[in-house]
Write a protein that holds these residues in place. Structure first.
Motif, short mmCIF file in Angstrom:
data_model
loop_
_atom_site.label_atom_id
_atom_site.label_comp_id
_atom_site.label_asym_id
_atom_site.label_seq_id
_atom_site.Cartn_x
_atom_site.Cartn_y
_atom_site.Cartn_z
N ILE A 134 -17.05 2.30 -14.51
CA ILE A 134 -16.01 3.29 -13.93
C ILE A 134 -15.09 3.59 -15.02
O ILE A 134 -14.43 4.79 -15.22
N SER A 135 -14.53 2.67 -16.03
CA SER A 135 -13.50 3.12 -17.05
C SER A 135 -14.04 4.10 -18.07
O SER A 135 -13.41 4.44 -18.83
N ASP A 136 -15.53 4.16 -17.95
CA ASP A 136 -16.12 5.51 -19.09
C ASP A 136 -15.65 6.77 -18.34
O ASP A 136 -16.19 7.89 -19.27
N TYR A 137 -15.26 7.06 -17.12
CA TYR A 137 -15.08 8.35 -16.77
C TYR A 137 -13.51 8.67 -16.22
O TYR A 137 -12.94 7.60 -16.22
N PRO A 138 -13.21 9.69 -16.32
CA PRO A 138 -11.83 10.11 -16.24
C PRO A 138 -11.39 10.11 -14.79
O PRO A 138 -11.18 11.27 -14.23
N VAL A 139 -11.50 8.97 -14.13
CA VAL A 139 -11.27 9.06 -12.67
C VAL A 139 -10.11 7.92 -12.45
O VAL A 139 -10.02 6.91 -13.27
N GLN A 140 -9.65 8.16 -11.22
CA GLN A 140 -8.86 7.01 -10.61
C GLN A 140 -9.64 6.23 -9.66
O GLN A 140 -10.27 6.66 -8.79
N LEU A 141 -9.71 4.63 -9.75
CA LEU A 141 -10.44 4.12 -8.78
C LEU A 141 -9.49 3.43 -7.76
O LEU A 141 -8.51 2.63 -8.23
N LEU A 142 -9.68 3.53 -6.36
CA LEU A 142 -8.83 2.67 -5.47
C LEU A 142 -10.05 1.91 -4.71
O LEU A 142 -11.15 2.23 -4.49
N HIS A 143 -9.38 1.00 -3.86
CA HIS A 143 -10.36 0.20 -3.22
C HIS A 143 -9.82 0.20 -1.66
O HIS A 143 -8.57 -0.12 -1.33
N ALA A 144 -10.66 0.31 -0.79
CA ALA A 144 -10.47 0.34 0.66
C ALA A 144 -11.47 -0.97 1.04
O ALA A 144 -12.64 -0.55 1.63
N ASP A 145 -11.32 -2.17 1.27
CA ASP A 145 -12.00 -3.07 1.48
C ASP A 145 -11.80 -3.85 2.81
O ASP A 145 -12.70 -4.71 3.42
N LYS A 146 -11.06 -3.23 3.76
CA LYS A 146 -10.85 -3.77 4.97
C LYS A 146 -12.02 -3.85 5.76
O LYS A 146 -12.26 -4.89 6.65
N THR A 147 -12.95 -2.66 5.88
CA THR A 147 -14.05 -2.82 6.63
C THR A 147 -14.95 -1.74 6.14
O THR A 147 -14.65 -0.78 5.39
N ALA A 148 -16.25 -1.65 6.57
CA ALA A 148 -17.26 -0.43 5.81
C ALA A 148 -17.11 0.62 6.89
O ALA A 148 -17.50 0.66 8.11
N SER A 149 -16.30 1.73 6.28
CA SER A 149 -16.05 2.89 6.67
C SER A 149 -15.69 3.75 5.81
O SER A 149 -14.58 3.70 5.15
N PRO A 150 -16.49 4.90 5.61
CA PRO A 150 -16.00 6.22 4.67
C PRO A 150 -14.95 6.73 5.00
O PRO A 150 -14.28 7.24 4.19
N TYR A 151 -14.38 6.60 6.32
CA TYR A 151 -13.31 7.36 6.78
C TYR A 151 -12.08 6.83 6.28
O TYR A 151 -11.06 7.33 6.13
N ILE A 152 -12.06 5.34 6.30
CA ILE A 152 -11.07 4.65 5.87
C ILE A 152 -10.80 4.85 4.31
O ILE A 152 -9.59 5.29 3.78
N ALA A 153 -11.72 5.02 3.91
CA ALA A 153 -11.85 5.28 2.16
C ALA A 153 -11.18 6.91 1.98
O ALA A 153 -10.35 6.97 1.09
N ARG A 154 -11.72 7.70 2.83
CA ARG A 154 -11.19 9.25 2.61
C ARG A 154 -9.75 9.24 3.11
O ARG A 154 -8.82 9.68 2.30
N ASN A 155 -9.48 8.37 4.11
CA ASN A 155 -7.85 8.47 4.29
C ASN A 155 -7.11 8.01 3.20
O ASN A 155 -6.08 8.44 3.07
N LEU A 156 -7.47 6.84 2.63
CA LEU A 156 -6.72 6.30 1.48
C LEU A 156 -6.77 7.23 0.39
O LEU A 156 -5.25 7.26 -0.43
N GLY A 157 -7.79 7.86 -0.01
CA GLY A 157 -7.82 8.68 -1.12
C GLY A 157 -6.77 9.97 -0.91
O GLY A 157 -6.08 10.42 -1.73
N ILE A 158 -6.85 10.48 0.43
CA ILE A 158 -5.97 11.62 0.60
C ILE A 158 -4.38 10.96 0.79
O ILE A 158 -3.71 11.92 -0.01
#
Length: 287
Positions: A50-74
């Protein structure tokens, strides 16, 4: 020229190849001038690349849910405009430019997947395209949208509240909640992307997961009746709607195939909901 005040948020979990393709496409089309936020949701695969790309990487490891990930990103961004994008979506030229022409603070805007070549798809994939993609030619108002490709203002998300932190259909619940609160839901066919449609076991797994999502989101008021009605053959209205779209989109399915796949979707919705209720009511063995 697109508005620079946009955050593109991509939830990810163990789909490295798809993520690389998604990011590569955004960069190829010049969208890396915007903030790209990848929110990893508990991957076991290495993300060293991921370091090869111009992106910010966040981690949402609490449980498997794309909506947890989306909320964190927003929540993490101060940008005014949010673009949600699934990891296996490849955007087409003009994707963001078209979206921003229609977007306003009172609107949630969705795109449409590129129509696939039916010669390259099996029957499951053709039906998944017919059933899963919103039909802009239907004359009734849109009541909900998937988060595969959504644009909205962050102020709208703040006003409506975050996505429910569920496994499936949190996007349908959230956009329906927004619609009931007076916000407009739109689909623009010029906001286009390529998307893979499900085949075989993946098709079955998808619709069982969505059946569980209906139960988890409490959109099924009578569990016994919901399971029972999904054991029944598909309604003529359901079959007719799918077959008319099949003919219009030239997907080449026979009427028998459409009937069988309508029934298979119903059965798997019922199985998925039943599994959710069984697991929810099972006694815990912790402690």
């Amino acid at each position: 020229m697109t508005d620079p005040d946009v955050s593109i948020i991509i939830p990810h979990r163990n789909q490295v190849r798809q993520l690389q393709s998604c990011l590569g496409r955004l960069i190829e089309l010049g969208y890396d001038c915007h903030d790209i936020i990848v929110v990893d949701n508990g991957s076991t695969d290495s993300l060293d690349f991921i370091s090869d790309y111009p992106v910010q990487l966040l981690h949402a490891d609490k449980t498997a849910s794309p909506y947890i990930a989306r909320n964190l990103g927003i929540d993490s961004t101060e940008n005014n405009i949010i673009a949600l994008l699934d990891v296996n979506a490849l955007v087409e030229p003009g994707w963001m430019e078209s979206a921003l022409e229609l977007l306003n603070p009172d609107t949630i805007l969705g795109g449409l997947p590129h129509r696939p070549d039916p010669r390259s798809l099996d029957a499951y994939q053709r039906f998944d395209y017919l059933y899963a993609v919103i039909d802009p030619e239907e004359d009734h108002p849109i009541a909900a949208l998937p988060a595969t490709n959504l644009f909205f203002y962050k102020s709208l998300w703040t006003a409506i509240g975050p996505f429910r932190e569920v496994r499936s259909l949190g996007d349908i619940e959230w956009t329906k909640r927004a619609n009931e609160s007076g916000y407009q839901l739109l689909v623009d066919p010029d906001v286009q992307f390529k998307y893979p449609f499900k085949s075989g076991k993946a098709f079955t797994k998808k619709y069982r997961r969505l059946g569980g999502g209906k139960a988890e989101n409490r959109s099924v008021p009578a569990p016994f009746w919901y399971v029972f009605k999904n054991l029944l053959p598909p309604s003529p209205h359901f079959v007719r709607r799918m077959h008319h779209k099949n003919i219009r989109e030239k997907m080449g399915l026979s009427l028998i195939q459409v009937i069988a796949l309508c029934y298979w979707v119903k059965l798997n919705y019922g199985i998925g909901a039943t599994r959710y209720w069984i697991l929810k009511t099972a006694p815990s063995h912790d402690g």
